[in-house]
Design an enzyme around this catalytic site. Sequence first.
Site, mmCIF file in Angstrom:
data_model
loop_
_atom_site.group_PDB
_atom_site.id
_atom_site.type_symbol
_atom_site.label_atom_id
_atom_site.label_comp_id
_atom_site.label_asym_id
_atom_site.label_seq_id
_atom_site.Cartn_x
_atom_site.Cartn_y
_atom_site.Cartn_z
ATOM 1 N N LYS A 486 0.842 -1.208 0.000
ATOM 2 C CA LYS A 486 0.000 0.000 0.000
ATOM 3 C C LYS A 486 0.869 1.246 0.000
ATOM 4 O O LYS A 486 0.639 2.170 -0.764
ATOM 5 C CB LYS A 486 -0.879 0.049 1.232
ATOM 6 N N GLU A 489 2.863 1.742 -3.325
ATOM 7 C CA GLU A 489 1.970 1.929 -4.462
ATOM 8 C C GLU A 489 1.452 3.365 -4.593
ATOM 9 O O GLU A 489 1.390 3.904 -5.684
ATOM 10 C CB GLU A 489 0.796 0.956 -4.271
ATOM 11 N N HIS A 505 19.165 -11.550 8.678
ATOM 12 C CA HIS A 505 19.885 -12.345 7.672
ATOM 13 C C HIS A 505 20.244 -11.499 6.449
ATOM 14 O O HIS A 505 20.317 -12.017 5.345
ATOM 15 C CB HIS A 505 19.057 -13.569 7.289
HETATM 16 O O1 M6R Z 1 -8.393 -7.553 -9.475
HETATM 17 P P1 M6R Z 1 -7.331 -8.367 -8.797
HETATM 18 O O2 M6R Z 1 -7.624 -8.617 -7.360
HETATM 19 O O3 M6R Z 1 -7.022 -9.639 -9.513
HETATM 20 O O4 M6R Z 1 -6.031 -7.469 -8.854
HETATM 21 C C1 M6R Z 1 -4.813 -7.957 -8.387
HETATM 22 C C2 M6R Z 1 -3.786 -6.850 -8.236
HETATM 23 O O5 M6R Z 1 -3.534 -6.243 -9.456
HETATM 24 C C3 M6R Z 1 -4.247 -5.774 -7.237
HETATM 25 O O6 M6R Z 1 -4.565 -6.328 -6.005
HETATM 26 C C4 M6R Z 1 -3.147 -4.723 -7.059
HETATM 27 O O7 M6R Z 1 -2.044 -5.284 -6.422
HETATM 28 C C5 M6R Z 1 -3.679 -3.539 -6.265
HETATM 29 N N1 M6R Z 1 -3.430 -2.339 -6.989
HETATM 30 C C6 M6R Z 1 -3.063 -3.383 -4.936
HETATM 31 O O8 M6R Z 1 -3.582 -2.303 -4.233
#
Ligand code: M6R
Length: 609
Positions: A486, A489, A505
């Site tokens: 989070k 991103e 490690h």
């Molecule tokens: O729609 P999905 O759950 O398959 O998406 C998977 C990932 O692309 C999604 O969780 C991505 O990591 C998010 N942006 C995280 O916040």
Amino acid sequence: MCGIVGYIGKRQATGFLLDGLSKLEYRGYDSAGIAILEKDGPRVEKCMGRLDALRKKIEGRVPTGTVGIGHTRWATHGRPSDHNAHPHTDPTGKFVVVHNGIVENYLSLKEDMLAHGEQFSSETDTEVLAHLFANYYKGNMEDAVHRVLKTIRGSYSLAFMCAAEPDKIICTKKDNPLVVGLGKDENYIASDIPAIISSTRDTYIMNDGEIAIVTADGVKLTDLKGNPITKEIFKVNWNAEAAEKGGFEHFMLKEIYEQPKSIRDTMRGRVNGKTGKLNFTELNWNKDFLKDIHKIFIVACGTAYHAGIVGKCYIEQLAGIPVEVDIASEFRYRNPIVDKHTLTIVISQSGETSDTLAALREAKRLGSHTLGVTNVVGSAVGREADQVVYTYAGPEIAVASTKAYTTQLLVMLMLAIYMGNLKENLDSALSEDLVKGIVEIPELIHRQVESVDQIKVFARKYGSAEDAFFLGRGLDYAVALEGALKLKEISYIHAEAYAAGELKHGTLALIVQRVPVIVIATQEDIYDKTLSNIQEVKARDASVIAIGYEGDEKLAKYADHVIYIPRTGKYLAPLLSVLPLQLLAYYAALTRGCDVDKPRNLAKSVTVE
Ligand code: M6R
């Protein structure tokens, strides 16, 4: 990635398309464009940048016409630029296409066309489609589209429009989402429901290989050979408001605050707080079915993968079945040892993530029983998995997943309890306690997200950090992974999560004065070990923000700061401990002036490999 939208009816199309694209911008936002059928043919307006740049570009000279298609892009072939923005046309400008996906054989097609003297104005794969469409057009748009689809390989949702047949838009899909909306004297197409929900709740959720010929008066559906097909109308059970910000500054914040509701909706009909019983009527598994399952694979990407890691702990500990968790893009190519004695659970908010879908298909091919956990009814995961359990988080618009994650955790916990009971592996008193604990979670989440002031202070204090570390053990480690994702991103702070015992490690070398280390310490059986790890980083002068239970005074003695969460049981803790991490990421991103809902280089739904 990318969003497509289309309108045909009596209204001016431009307004509808721009509004629709604003709801799809989460799918990609490096350029935007529209094509409107004006009196003397299609007029294309497109440019690099956000939708606002397009709005400015057409200010005072808005295209007029009642038929049009639009696009918001997440670049795959060709960098973001005006030229590479969609819609694309053939050289005459009379044939127009918008596309979400990838045409895998575009290069060889393009070489052929170049050899025949055709000129291109972009670097995209999509422009080839517009050329093909024009080349194949011999007076019948449907025939031309059929030929285009026979020629190309890859993944797509597509909308076609042409000057010679101005009364229709044709659309189709393969591996990328597409919905057709049904209105009165007007119809719509879109990559996702929020783009059309303010006009209709009646939709066709398109399947691969289906074609919709959309006119103002109706929608004709065919297969790829042109044979008519019938389809049930899918009535959307949420409204336009659910896809709006509702007074919040960002979708992400709104979605964080929606978690009590989304958790309540996801448990509804599945748990009974009075009796402590739990059921999944959609699964109707029995003891024999589970006896036959020797191993479970959980496969997903990003946040959903992190939910899978929590799910592994739940299932192994409560149901006693061994679980492997895989990143979908790895699983699909690593020849996993999967057979009919395995259950593959794929988790995907959108239900459309390309790698997750491919992994699901691979698991099926290898004979595994498959279960989809998804938030989108009618999505590819929902349709293709043998069985599906829906999370009911409601539409999640922010790129950073929050409420989908906590509903995924809840589903994984409920599944583990369900399996543990069926297998008679789970003590009935613990099962009841867990179910009763689940019922209390929405109220606890509500309390937690309301106490945000302290987090705002930390976000300001540490918002200028270059690096951050997240530590935890067991379930706390699984949550740490999500906290780090989070933060990086949306705030672009480099963040890493480590199993607290692993730090020494190698990674301890990176712990220097004042580097923020966020430590989650809810798992009581390994609590003392976590405290030792806090001391290790404190000895290197790190600044420790700990997350622990209310009343844990010991933690305050070790850490620089403590964020308290309501006391709950070991298995329920992840549903609460992730909340401060979501909020910390949000406010850190705000402090740094980042575009929270649309982080750079990302898009919500990753429908390319
Ligand atoms: O729609 P999905 O759950 O398959 O998406 C998977 C990932 O692309 C999604 O969780 C991505 O990591 C998010 N942006 C995280 O916040």
